[in-house]
Write an enzyme that holds these catalytic residues in place. Structure first.
Site, PDB file in Angstrom:
ATOM      1  CD  GLU A 251      45.333  54.082  48.804  1.00 51.24           C
ATOM      2  OE1 GLU A 251      45.978  53.207  48.186  1.00 51.24           O
ATOM      3  OE2 GLU A 251      44.600  53.821  49.780  1.00 51.24           O
ATOM      4  CG  HIS A 252      42.843  52.595  44.245  1.00 50.59           C
ATOM      5  ND1 HIS A 252      43.038  51.406  43.569  1.00 50.59           N
ATOM      6  CD2 HIS A 252      42.813  52.258  45.558  1.00 50.59           C
ATOM      7  CE1 HIS A 252      43.112  50.404  44.428  1.00 50.59           C
ATOM      8  NE2 HIS A 252      42.971  50.900  45.644  1.00 50.59           N
TER       9      HIS A 252
ATOM     10  CG  HIS B 228      40.359  52.227  49.293  1.00 53.33           C
ATOM     11  ND1 HIS B 228      39.761  51.416  48.348  1.00 53.33           N
ATOM     12  CD2 HIS B 228      41.607  51.721  49.477  1.00 53.33           C
ATOM     13  CE1 HIS B 228      40.598  50.464  47.989  1.00 53.33           C
ATOM     14  NE2 HIS B 228      41.722  50.613  48.653  1.00 53.33           N
TER      15      HIS B 228
ATOM     16  CD  GLU C  97      41.992  47.210  47.473  1.00 55.65           C
ATOM     17  OE1 GLU C  97      42.528  47.488  48.571  1.00 55.65           O
ATOM     18  OE2 GLU C  97      41.911  48.024  46.538  1.00 55.65           O
TER      19      GLU C  97
END
Length: 436
Positions: A65-66, A62, A142
């Site tokens: 991905e950012h 994740h 997040e």
């Protein structure tokens, strides 16, 4: 010199022509050409998700991905978004437990730009130390935001309780502790080890030419996604053992106005041939307003606004869950009614009218969901990455139609009697659900 291998998979009356090419380095390209559309969605699927991380790297997929959108050797982060938005397109990405997907939706004439941007992002991201620190803060925010939403968090708690020590139990975003400790070099090594040709699929759906798309992909991805000697990467721990099923109760005390509950058990693995019958069973149980759970808990008893069932399939196992959100004082009664419904269906199966309705819900949802190029791209990407093949829409509809009452009854008797896991979030003490 090794040559690309191309074949047409389907010419679907309910879609377009699906073709597949495997490039010499192992990169797969799948397209669905639909000339009647004026748009296209291009996606890059990477067979790496949260289950593929070592415990100390939890959240790396994740995090990556950012970071990939933060800049390349040719484009800044602003360039990446501005070039796609300048032609009215959109680009985004998401991480799951077994894969990561990057995509762009554009007009058909802008497919070359979409492929070029995605190829640049996937193969030449800078992963600068400054960007790592910036995104670390974003991801921690997040995670905090997700934990502040008990309606989202409850599903992660359920998966963690169900899968125990298995990698599928881990949160996709990682934990604040692991994200805080991830270093740039660790993420970069993860990137270079995982983002390789044999572990990636490029998909385009809409008004696209397969030959032209293959040419663009070959050019854009050639620089850095060829595996050494063309050997497929062995990236997933195939020896991970799913913990034995066991009943458990997890209560997270919160000072909240609503209780959130998930009651469920192990489901079916992805390649289980009974998965179509299981989808129909899920629709009958909790797939809509006419479902057993909705009718019993909301319409008849008026005890919850939101109630539904859901399932997920993975390589070696799956999950099935029933969710309800209700007033805290109604939680025990909602749980009792949910168990009643599951017990009834496990014991008696379903009736012919429910079977027809369940099939119709699944078939209608499938066909209606394919009216945009993004949904078509996603169907192709999951099919190629997770199954290694493509079923035509007609074939899927045929398999759903072939589901029988006996098949649903047998599955209900098997799955719905498995040991259950209960997760609860709300203003409760640990002992409030002991013995339930």
């Amino acid at each position: 010199m090794t040559r690309a291998h191309t074949r047409t998979l389907t010419a679907d009356p309910l879609g377009g022509t699906v073709s597949r090419t495997v490039l010499p380095g192992g990169l797969r390209v799948v397209t669905e050409s639909i000339p009647a559309m004026r748009s296209a969605t291009v996606g890059v699927w990477v067979g790496t998700g949260s289950r593929d991380e070592a415990p100390e790297l939890s959240g790396a997929s994740h995090f990556l991905e950012h970071l990939l959108f933060k800049g390349t050797g040719r484009r800044s982060a602003m360039d990446i978004s501005a070039q796609i938005e300048a032609v009215g397109g959109e680009t985004n990405a998401y991480t799951a437990k077994e894969y990561t997907c990057y995509f762009a939706r554009v007009l058909d004439e802008d497919v070359p730009l979409a492929v070029d941007v995605l190829a640049d992002v996937l193969t030449d991201s800078r992963l600068s130390p400054e960007d790592v620190e910036t995104e670390r803060g974003v991801i921690l925010e997040e995670i905090a935001m997700q934990r502040d939403d008990p309606g989202d968090e409850i599903h992660d708690l359920f998966a963690a309780a169900l899968f125990g020590s298995h990698p599928l139990a881990r949160d996709i975003a990682g934990t604040p502790e692991t994200v805080a400790e991830l270093e740039r070099d660790e993420i970069h090594r993860f990137y270079r080890e995982r983002y390789v040709a044999s572990n990636m699929v490029v998909v385009a759906a809409g008004n696209v030419s397969h030959a032209e798309t293959v040419s663009m992909v070959d050019k854009g991805f050639a620089s850095s996604v060829t595996d050494p000697a063309g050997v497929p990467a062995a990236l997933r721990d195939s020896n991970a053992v799913v913990p034995p099923s066991g009943s458990s109760v997890t209560v997270v005390g919160r000072d909240s106005e609503q209780a959130h509950l998930v009651l469920g058990c192990h489901g079916l693995a992805r390649r289980d041939e009974r998965r179509f019958a299981f989808e129909v069973l899920g629709a009958i149980l909790g797939g809509g307003m006419s479902s057993r759970l909705f009718q019993r808990i909301r319409e008849e008893a008026g005890l919850a606004y939101s109630v539904f069932s859901y399932s997920a399939e993975f390589a070696e196992t799956g999950l099935f869950g029933v969710y309800a959100g209700c007033a805290p004082e109604n939680a025990h009664r909602v749980l009792e009614l949910a168990r009643e419904v599951l017990a009834e269906v496990a014991r008696d199966g379903v009736d012919a009218e429910e079977l027809v309705r369940g099939k119709g819900m699944i078939k209608g949802g499938l066909v209606l969901g394919l009216e945009d190029t993004g949904s078509r791209m996603s169907r192709l990407g999951r099919g190629e990455l997770l199954f290694g093949d493509q079923l035509s829409v007609d074939e899927v509809l045929r398999r759903i139609d072939s589901v029988t009452l006996d098949q649903v009854a047998d599955l209900a008797a098997e799955v719905l009697t498995r040991p259950r896991v209960l997760t609860v979030s709300g203003p409760f003490a640990d002992t409030d659900f002991t013995g339930t």
